[in-house]
Design a protein around this motif. Structure first.
Motif, PDB file in Angstrom:
ATOM      1  N   ASP A  38       1.220  -1.119   0.066  1.00  0.00           N
ATOM      2  CA  ASP A  38       0.060   0.182   0.233  1.00  0.00           C
ATOM      3  C   ASP A  38       0.554   1.408   0.225  1.00  0.00           C
ATOM      4  O   ASP A  38       0.524   2.177  -0.385  1.00  0.00           O
ATOM      5  CB  ASP A  38      -1.140  -0.206   0.844  1.00  0.00           C
ATOM      6  N   ALA A  39       2.198   1.344   0.920  1.00  0.00           N
ATOM      7  CA  ALA A  39       3.033   2.263   0.975  1.00  0.00           C
ATOM      8  C   ALA A  39       3.639   2.956  -0.614  1.00  0.00           C
ATOM      9  O   ALA A  39       3.726   3.492  -0.799  1.00  0.00           O
ATOM     10  CB  ALA A  39       4.261   2.054   2.342  1.00  0.00           C
ATOM     11  N   SER A  40       4.039   1.398  -1.112  1.00  0.00           N
ATOM     12  CA  SER A  40       4.728   1.321  -2.656  1.00  0.00           C
ATOM     13  C   SER A  40       3.681   1.932  -3.791  1.00  0.00           C
ATOM     14  O   SER A  40       3.496   2.588  -4.010  1.00  0.00           O
ATOM     15  CB  SER A  40       4.959   0.140  -3.425  1.00  0.00           C
ATOM     16  N   LEU A  41       1.715   1.948  -3.478  1.00  0.00           N
ATOM     17  CA  LEU A  41       1.272   2.447  -4.076  1.00  0.00           C
ATOM     18  C   LEU A  41       1.078   3.841  -3.934  1.00  0.00           C
ATOM     19  O   LEU A  41       0.185   4.555  -5.109  1.00  0.00           O
ATOM     20  CB  LEU A  41      -0.410   1.410  -3.928  1.00  0.00           C
ATOM     21  N   ALA A  42       1.366   4.327  -3.092  1.00  0.00           N
ATOM     22  CA  ALA A  42       0.969   5.614  -2.448  1.00  0.00           C
ATOM     23  C   ALA A  42       2.278   6.622  -3.368  1.00  0.00           C
ATOM     24  O   ALA A  42       1.964   8.036  -4.229  1.00  0.00           O
ATOM     25  CB  ALA A  42       1.249   6.114  -1.068  1.00  0.00           C
ATOM     26  N   ASP A  44       3.981   5.196  -6.102  1.00  0.00           N
ATOM     27  CA  ASP A  44       3.876   5.294  -7.632  1.00  0.00           C
ATOM     28  C   ASP A  44       2.134   3.987  -7.989  1.00  0.00           C
ATOM     29  O   ASP A  44       2.231   2.766  -7.974  1.00  0.00           O
ATOM     30  CB  ASP A  44       4.967   4.203  -8.755  1.00  0.00           C
ATOM     31  N   PRO A  45       1.455   4.722  -7.680  1.00  0.00           N
ATOM     32  CA  PRO A  45      -0.635   4.063  -8.106  1.00  0.00           C
ATOM     33  C   PRO A  45      -0.236   2.970  -9.664  1.00  0.00           C
ATOM     34  O   PRO A  45      -1.131   2.125  -9.699  1.00  0.00           O
ATOM     35  CB  PRO A  45      -1.311   5.546  -8.568  1.00  0.00           C
ATOM     36  N   ASP A  46       0.793   3.607 -10.712  1.00  0.00           N
ATOM     37  CA  ASP A  46       0.848   2.550 -11.658  1.00  0.00           C
ATOM     38  C   ASP A  46       1.229   1.176 -11.249  1.00  0.00           C
ATOM     39  O   ASP A  46       1.320   0.585 -12.242  1.00  0.00           O
ATOM     40  CB  ASP A  46       2.057   2.809 -12.783  1.00  0.00           C
ATOM     41  N   ILE A  47       1.882   0.859 -10.324  1.00  0.00           N
ATOM     42  CA  ILE A  47       2.799  -0.366  -9.887  1.00  0.00           C
ATOM     43  C   ILE A  47       1.895  -1.765  -9.988  1.00  0.00           C
ATOM     44  O   ILE A  47       2.202  -2.884 -10.498  1.00  0.00           O
ATOM     45  CB  ILE A  47       3.398  -0.161  -8.387  1.00  0.00           C
ATOM     46  N   ALA A  48       0.764  -1.602  -9.598  1.00  0.00           N
ATOM     47  CA  ALA A  48      -0.622  -2.414  -9.724  1.00  0.00           C
ATOM     48  C   ALA A  48      -0.684  -3.025 -11.128  1.00  0.00           C
ATOM     49  O   ALA A  48      -1.188  -3.595 -11.783  1.00  0.00           O
ATOM     50  CB  ALA A  48      -1.502  -1.976  -8.749  1.00  0.00           C
ATOM     51  N   THR A  49      -0.418  -1.614 -12.256  1.00  0.00           N
ATOM     52  CA  THR A  49      -1.238  -1.957 -13.201  1.00  0.00           C
ATOM     53  C   THR A  49       0.156  -2.808 -14.126  1.00  0.00           C
ATOM     54  O   THR A  49      -0.415  -3.520 -14.881  1.00  0.00           O
ATOM     55  CB  THR A  49      -1.117  -0.733 -13.802  1.00  0.00           C
ATOM     56  N   MET A  50       1.090  -2.191 -13.724  1.00  0.00           N
ATOM     57  CA  MET A  50       2.383  -3.185 -13.953  1.00  0.00           C
ATOM     58  C   MET A  50       2.647  -4.471 -13.272  1.00  0.00           C
ATOM     59  O   MET A  50       3.459  -5.375 -14.383  1.00  0.00           O
ATOM     60  CB  MET A  50       3.575  -2.251 -13.551  1.00  0.00           C
ATOM     61  N   ALA A  51       1.754  -4.918 -12.438  1.00  0.00           N
ATOM     62  CA  ALA A  51       1.870  -6.586 -12.257  1.00  0.00           C
ATOM     63  C   ALA A  51       0.749  -6.979 -13.103  1.00  0.00           C
ATOM     64  O   ALA A  51       0.698  -7.987 -13.570  1.00  0.00           O
ATOM     65  CB  ALA A  51       1.117  -6.608 -10.496  1.00  0.00           C
ATOM     66  N   VAL A  52      -0.015  -6.463 -12.687  1.00  0.00           N
ATOM     67  CA  VAL A  52      -1.518  -6.834 -13.810  1.00  0.00           C
ATOM     68  C   VAL A  52      -1.234  -6.852 -15.315  1.00  0.00           C
ATOM     69  O   VAL A  52      -1.119  -8.278 -16.309  1.00  0.00           O
ATOM     70  CB  VAL A  52      -3.011  -5.777 -14.113  1.00  0.00           C
ATOM     71  N   GLU A  53      -0.585  -6.247 -16.098  1.00  0.00           N
ATOM     72  CA  GLU A  53      -0.083  -5.713 -17.261  1.00  0.00           C
ATOM     73  C   GLU A  53       0.855  -6.840 -17.565  1.00  0.00           C
ATOM     74  O   GLU A  53       1.350  -7.635 -18.715  1.00  0.00           O
ATOM     75  CB  GLU A  53       0.764  -4.565 -17.790  1.00  0.00           C
ATOM     76  N   SER A  54       2.352  -7.473 -16.595  1.00  0.00           N
ATOM     77  CA  SER A  54       3.071  -7.931 -17.137  1.00  0.00           C
ATOM     78  C   SER A  54       2.713  -9.184 -17.266  1.00  0.00           C
ATOM     79  O   SER A  54       3.378 -10.484 -17.833  1.00  0.00           O
ATOM     80  CB  SER A  54       4.054  -8.004 -15.885  1.00  0.00           C
ATOM     81  N   TYR A 199       8.730   5.075 -10.063  1.00  0.00           N
ATOM     82  CA  TYR A 199       8.958   3.496  -9.874  1.00  0.00           C
ATOM     83  C   TYR A 199      10.398   3.401  -9.217  1.00  0.00           C
ATOM     84  O   TYR A 199      10.430   2.854  -8.346  1.00  0.00           O
ATOM     85  CB  TYR A 199       8.838   3.161 -11.623  1.00  0.00           C
ATOM     86  N   VAL A 200      11.169   4.618  -9.480  1.00  0.00           N
ATOM     87  CA  VAL A 200      12.849   4.316  -9.344  1.00  0.00           C
ATOM     88  C   VAL A 200      12.762   4.825  -7.650  1.00  0.00           C
ATOM     89  O   VAL A 200      13.030   4.110  -7.060  1.00  0.00           O
ATOM     90  CB  VAL A 200      13.291   5.773 -10.016  1.00  0.00           C
ATOM     91  N   LYS A 201      12.157   5.678  -7.422  1.00  0.00           N
ATOM     92  CA  LYS A 201      11.442   6.147  -6.028  1.00  0.00           C
ATOM     93  C   LYS A 201      11.338   4.587  -5.079  1.00  0.00           C
ATOM     94  O   LYS A 201      11.259   4.634  -3.889  1.00  0.00           O
ATOM     95  CB  LYS A 201      10.934   7.173  -5.766  1.00  0.00           C
ATOM     96  N   LEU A 202       9.994   4.591  -6.031  1.00  0.00           N
ATOM     97  CA  LEU A 202       9.510   3.703  -5.554  1.00  0.00           C
ATOM     98  C   LEU A 202      10.648   2.065  -5.118  1.00  0.00           C
ATOM     99  O   LEU A 202      10.524   1.205  -3.571  1.00  0.00           O
ATOM    100  CB  LEU A 202       8.247   2.071  -6.146  1.00  0.00           C
TER     101      LEU A 202
END
Length: 265
Positions: A38-42, A44-54, A199-202
């Motif tokens: 959840d902290a990562s989503l805060a 970079d909100p796109d990270i969950a999208t990256m997981a699904v798209e991968s 994403y780099v910061k995440l």
């Protein structure tokens, strides 16, 4: 989870495979993973999208290889936790005789292996090798017990080589395994890039949390992993665009994940 009784599984330290599982809607994760997720989503909100798209990219790549290229052997290195439409399930749907070898060194992944192995086809083979990808020679030696290295193999590194100790080490890992497989084999590879500051910061914050460091790299470095191989159309680029013909124009997300599929001549 019964896995909490396994002394090798740390439930107090976040783990990228479990966090990835959380982002994809899975249940094989712990409170620390959900907190960091959840902290990562805060950040970079796109990270969950990256997981699904991968995972969508994996499905398209395996379908192409099994359905169009006649590949019947898959070596999935750093597979992570099972979620939806795993490599063996996609391959067996098109070619039930396919042989799929998963490689991982995470105890939680291995704890789930028994359940995963029951979902293969009767004609094919699905198995796990417990190895660290930093030791590719050992992976090749073990995989030879299941796969025929005289016939083409699809070698897969799906968003895992950011954990390599260095960029040269990542190329060494890929090169060692690709050198071992015959002509007509394929490399399926994607990873996160430095295109996105968020994403780099995440990744930096994840390392601070105690998780294993993950290093995003410039897309030019990722593309170099395919040197000496023949890229399959549409070539190297954002994974969301790779053979995404069925997606509606303008609906593809913009995420910092690049990769492709290439044939060994």
């Amino acid at each position: 989870m019964s896995e909490t009784n396994n002394p090798l599984i740390r439930t107090d330290i976040p783990h990228s495979a479990r966090i990835w599982n959380y982002w994809m809607g899975g249940k094989d994760n712990y409170e620390i993973d959900r907190t960091i997720g959840d902290a990562s989503l805060a950040i970079d909100p796109d990270i969950a999208t990256m997981a699904v798209e991968s995972r969508k990219f994996l499905i398209r790549a395996v379908r192409m290889l099994a359905g169009e290229r006649g590949i019947r052997q898959f070596l999935d290195v750093g597979t992570g936790l099972p979620t939806m439409q795993n490599t063996h399930e996609v391959a067996h749907e098109l070619a039930p005789e396919s042989r799929v070898v998963y490689v991982d060194n995470d105890p939680l992944v291995l704890a789930h292996a028994r359940a995963l192995l029951t979902s293969g086809s009767d004609e094919g083979v699905t198995t796990y090798i417990q190895r660290d990808f930093h030791n590719p020679e050992e992976i090749v030696a073990d995989a030879r017990n299941v796969l025929d290295f005289e016939k083409p193999v699809a070698v897969m590194f799906m968003g895992v080589l950011g954990h390599a100790r260095s960029y040269p080490d990542a190329l060494r890992i890929i090169g060692t395994i690709m050198d071992a497989v015959p002509s007509g084999s394929y490399l399926v590879f994607w990873d996160g890039t430095t295109d996105s500051d968020a994403y780099v910061k995440l990744c930096q914050e994840y390392t601070k949390s105690g998780g294993a460091p993950y290093e995003p790299r410039p897309k030019e470095q990722l593309e170099a992993a395919f040197d000496g191989l023949e890229l399959v159309d549409p070539g190297f680029g954002p994974i969301v665009h790779w053979r995404a013909e069925l997606a509606k124009p303008g609906t593809l997300p913009d995420i910092a994940a690049y990769g492709g599929v290439a044939r060994k001549p």
